[in-house]
Design an enzyme around this catalytic site. Sequence first.
Site, short mmCIF file in Angstrom:
data_model
loop_
_atom_site.label_atom_id
_atom_site.label_comp_id
_atom_site.label_asym_id
_atom_site.label_seq_id
_atom_site.Cartn_x
_atom_site.Cartn_y
_atom_site.Cartn_z
N GLY A 30 0.42 55.00 73.63
CA GLY A 30 -0.32 53.77 73.38
C GLY A 30 -0.78 53.17 74.69
CE LYS A 53 3.71 60.83 78.57
NZ LYS A 53 3.92 61.84 79.62
CG ASP A 108 -2.40 44.70 67.54
OD1 ASP A 108 -3.61 44.71 67.24
OD2 ASP A 108 -1.91 45.48 68.39
#
Length: 684
Positions: free
Chosen positions: A27, A31, A139
């Site tokens: 992202g 990792k 989000d």
Amino acid sequence: MPVERTEHRGAPELHKYYEVYETIGSGGFAKVKLGRHILTGEKVAIKIMNKKDLGNDLPRVKVEIDAMKNLSHQHICRLYHVIETSTQIFMVLEYCPGGELFDYIIAKDRLSEQETRVFFRQIVSALAYVHSQGYAHRDLKPENLLIDEDHNLKLIDFGLCAKPKGGLGYELMTCCGSPAYAAPELIQGKAYIGSEADVWSMGVLLFALLCGYLPFDDDNCVVLYRKISRGRYDNPQWLSPGSTLLLNQMMQVDPKRRLTVRQLLDHPWVMRDYNSPVEWCSRKPLYHIDEDCITEMAVNMKRSRESTTALVKEWKYDQTTATYLLLLSKKHKGKPVRLWPEPAVCDDSPLHQGLQTRGTLHFTDDEDAIIVGSLDFCSDYIDDCPWVSPQYTPQRVRGRPDEVKNKETRYVSPSLDKRHACSPIAERGKTTTPHHQRRREKDQEQAAENKENIAEDKGLEIFALPPPRTPASTKKSSRPNKNVLTTPNQNANSNVNKPTVATPKVGGDSAPKEQYKKKAAESKESANMEILAFSPERRSRSLDMAVVEDSGKKKRTGKMFGSLERGLDKVITMLTPSKRRAHRGGPRKIKAQYNVTLTSQTNPDQVLNQILSILPTKNIDFTQKGYTLKCQTWGDFGKVTLAFELEVCMLQRPEVVGVRRQRLKGDSWLYKHLVEDILATSSI
Ligand code: ADP
């Protein structure tokens, strides 16, 4: 390239409790690697973050960890263990092998109303719970919903969540998340209520599920914001009146006129075919103590149940918490509540070490560390393993663990006991039965293969893979020409959006209609699975948007997305990410999976050569190993913007060449468009 065994040098505490395998995602800062918790044998996802790279975003990780410690729900990815060193943070999470909902949508083009409802109910359930705990997620998007082994959704990425001190009714100011999913009040910089903003994002998500593209979309940020602020979008004709109404009720510009999550729970559209409201209460309540798990741990630790319970109740998110939660997960899956056997050689069982070794550890920066054995193999192993098999009744003294003698608590499968062997692979399989002999051989084979995988994995970062066998290896670097994908928005126009195949470009608001027409044409062909050419139409963009937090800090970049398009394969089978391996004799033979694009060709070398000739024209760096191409694109500052694999393989039914694709790093939509572009331009 030999695999460097750096576990003791790198992250000893992590490797004491976990076997670490290949990278399964990455992202903004993290990792994520596949792992296995040694003591329970359960697969986990290990999110690895370098403190140095996190910089000012370190608080975001703290927010995420705090939130995940407080959230336990069937549709939220569970946090098991947090390991912090001087340089790194490891979050050990529930493993979701089905990948991102995003990839699932693009592979299916769009979902039917029925399938959407199944997923949407789970999203509503998760959000109702999140809100009930005083959090807003902020989000929500299909990349942050993962699919687990039972094809259920799990919400991830709580780094941007908020828990207003005065409760969720209190206003927030931070503009964060991905612009395409952001509510109008949020992008306008107004104070907003977190739960109301989440409902807007859920509306966008619902639209993406039902339509396969975004309701508000534009290359230009200002235009995008204008579209969102007006709240006007087109309803494609395939939407039912019920879906249209629900979307409208969720994407209301005035947050006070928007549906609430509570209203969603028993909304007629949501209830359809179920006749029951969404069940949102946690089926996995926090702080619940399960006696079977406690007993198993007490036996392993040679402690009383009472002291074990007290230890678990500390909820330190250490080895004790991880062991307890993973045992509980095994129980929920119907597996036996069993830990690995007591150590015969090494007396320091992982669980004991977890309890006793809590000193500060200082690690090197190495995070890639080691891979031991093959996880796929391990899981086979576990299934076959007598003490994990449901039929197995251990010859073990239950009752008061403190009285249990060491010998009595020992199981009879030394070859499986990692703690027998400080070097698990080397030491495994000391028994001499044919079964174990076979296992040992397979183990060694798998270890070798796994090393190969690691080498590949490491190769992703350093691009230094061994020379390939068949066909000849190539390493092309187009780095001098770094324009591609540097400013994603421009890239989208300059590179990705310019396929060499001359085709009309679909753009603006007409795109969905155009796509729909194309879809209708394609669906006529859908019975003929072999011919699934890529749609040459594409729009690609990804605009990084710096967002400023209340504190004025620069937050993680958001994304602006292009519309989803069709043309990817239609064969959907949710499978665990396949092992990446180059075969000596030719391409791998695999079954059709949702991340495999079928071509109409039967000659794999031809397909490979076509792709090989296209990559340099798209300014894509790649390393070839057999039929697998590891691709990367670079940004202005020498940072990798996208990393993905393309593997030419043979499908069994129908017998055609396929191209397996896997995103490893970078914006999902940009990746999708780029891969579509490569494959369409390769005219395979
Ligand atoms: P970041 O916080 O840096 O954005 P994420 O938490 O979003 O990182 O993880 C990056 C990617 O790693 C995800 O998009 C997903 O593909 C993969 N991933 C994350 N968590 C898991 C998990 N629990 N199981 C499987 N894959 C995961």
